[in-house]
Every structure is written in C-alpha cells, then in structure tokens.
Design an enzyme around this catalytic site. Structure first.
Site: not given
Length: 295
Positions: A48-49, A111, A137, A142, A165, A207
């Site tokens: 994501t980052t 989604y 994750y 999100r 994570k 993380i």
C-alpha cells in the site's frame, strides 16, 4: 515449527517517482541502501505504501525484481502480491517467485470482498501456487472486511501460510488469534502505534510506515523489547507517537512521501487519486518531524 520470515521492523517502502510520476529506480536503490544501513530488518515492496494499486503489471514485477537484485540478500524481501481477483493474485505470486522474492504479502480481497469461507479458499489457492511463505494482511479500514480468529486457525494449517500483518487495531481479536494459532502463525503489527502491544502478545515485529523516515528507531522499538528492555521499548514508541499519528493524518502514503521529500529524498508526488497534503496537515507533519529531531 514454521520458519519466521523476519523479526523486527520491516519497512513498507515508498515508491519514489519523477515529476512525470514514472518510477525513480535510482532513488529507490538509494532509499533501500539507507534503510538497510540503519537497521531495517526486511524490505516490503509493492505494498500500500508503495502505491502498488497504481502500478502497471510491468512496474509491479519490475519493482520486485529490482528490489531483490539491489538488496542482494542483505535482508529478506517481501513482495506485495495481493488482489481481489484470486487468479491475478496467483499470477503475481508466481511472478514474484520468478523475481526472487523471499516471501509474499497478501491482503484480503477488497470491494467484492468475500465470506470467511471465501477467504480460506482465496488464500489457500494462493498459498498452493508457489512454495514461498505467505504473510496475510488484515486491514479492514481499506478492504471492508476482517479475518476472524477461527479463520486464521484454519489458514495456519497450511504449511506456506506463516504470518499475518495485523492492521485491524483490534487487540482483543489479535490476542484470540495468538491463543488459537500459537507458533503456527507469526503476527506482525500493521500499525506503528501498536508495535509494543502486539509484541507483548508474542508478535514478531512490525511492517512499518514509520521506518521510511526513522528506520533505526522502528528497529530499536522491537529490538529493545526482544532484549527484555520492555519499558525502554514502550518509552521510545510513546516518544514517537506524535510523528506516527502525523504520518497518518491523511491517506497513506501521502504524508510519508511528503516527509521523505522534506528529508531531502526525491520521493516525488503520489499518483492520482492521491493528492498533496493540505497546508494544515503539512504544518502538522513538519511540527512533529521537528519534535522527533528529524528537521
């Protein structure tokens, strides 16, 4: 017992970009070298980052290949390969394997989401596709869904699913997961403000977004804890709490790329739909960076 991918602080690394928003590979290499020289325990690329959701397929695979070659075995490389399309996630995983990644990071489907039974099928299909260790994750803010403790227990039975994570922020659920899975599933904090609490539950590290700007300190929070210096670890985490919060004053990675630019790195801007920090948030970020001794 399964092999732990890494202990300590793995950096969820940014993707530096030129003015035209193409990837600045040379600067990525410089950032990777700086991270490793300053205590980072793993490089997590294409997450994501790193703005992987805006990568082309070619950029995604190249980011993993470049990172693996540049790291050259100094620390583990964890490749983001998640998708809400299981078949695409399998393809990315196989490409990451070819590129030399040490492990995979797989987010829950977003989604279209799925049920808990669907999560088991989704992650099992991915884990069957290569022999690489898989870090799940969980980030419901999100994705709109979370992995439940009993689902973790089922997934932990797969030999390639080795860790998670955890960015749900739900310490009660994380404790339940730890109680159910024990050593069959390592836990990493996905939130920089919860490193110490998750370490106290047997976590293996974090993380980290913070690691982009303070790699040594993120590493030290973990290492102090592992060395039995729990109070020192907690004190360091609390000292950096203002900066940690400022790095999430807007959608990640907007603030951390702004911080990297302020530190002199050629991080560049974020790709749309992410836009620059507001004047108010930029002032807050600068204030907290000054308080942390960065500026």
């Amino acid at each position: 017992m399964k092999k732990t991918v890494f202990t300590g602080a793995g950096v969820a690394i940014i993707t530096p970009m030129y003015e035209d928003l193409s990837v600045n590979w040379e600067e990525l290499g410089r950032i990777i070298d700086h991270q490793i020289a300053n205590g980072t325990d793993a490089i997590v690329i294409a997450g994501t980052t790193g703005e992987a959701s805006t990568y082309t397929d070619e950029e995604h695979v190249e980011s993993i290949r470049y990172t693996v070659e540049h790291v050259a075995g100094r620390v583990p490389v964890v490749a983001g390969a998640g998708s809400n399309d299981t078949a695409y996630a399998v393809w990315l995983s196989q490409e990451a394997k070819k590129a030399g990644a040490d492990a995979l990071l797989h987010v829950t489907p977003y989604y279209n989401k799925t049920s808990q039974a669907g999560l088991v099928r989704h992650f099992t299909t991915i884990a069957d596709a290569t022999d690489l260790p898989v870090i799940l994750y969980d980030v419901p803010s999100r994705t709109g869904m979370s992995i439940q403790p009993k689902t973790y227990l089922e997934l932990s039975k797969h030999p390639n699913i080795v860790a998670v994570k955890e960015a749900s922020g739900n310490l009660s659920a994380i404790a339940q997961t730890r109680a159910l899975c024990g050593d069959a599933l390592d836990i990493y904090s996905g939130n920089d403000d919860q490193i110490v609490p998750i370490l106290s539950l047997g976590g293996k590290g974090v993380i980290s977004v913070l690691s982009n700007v303070m790699p040594q300190q993120a590493h030290d929070i973990c290492q102090l804890y592992f060395d039995g210096k729990v109070q020192e670890s907690a004190t360091l985490q609390l000292k950096l709490l203002g900066l940690i919060n400022a790095l999430f004053c807007d959608v990640n990675p907007i603030p951390v790329k702004a911080a990297m630019n302020l530190l002199g790195w050629k991080a560049g801007a974020c790709r749309l739909p992410l836009v620059d920090l507001s004047t108010e948030h930029l002032a807050l970020l600068k204030q907290e960076m000054q308080s942390a001794g960065l500026l």
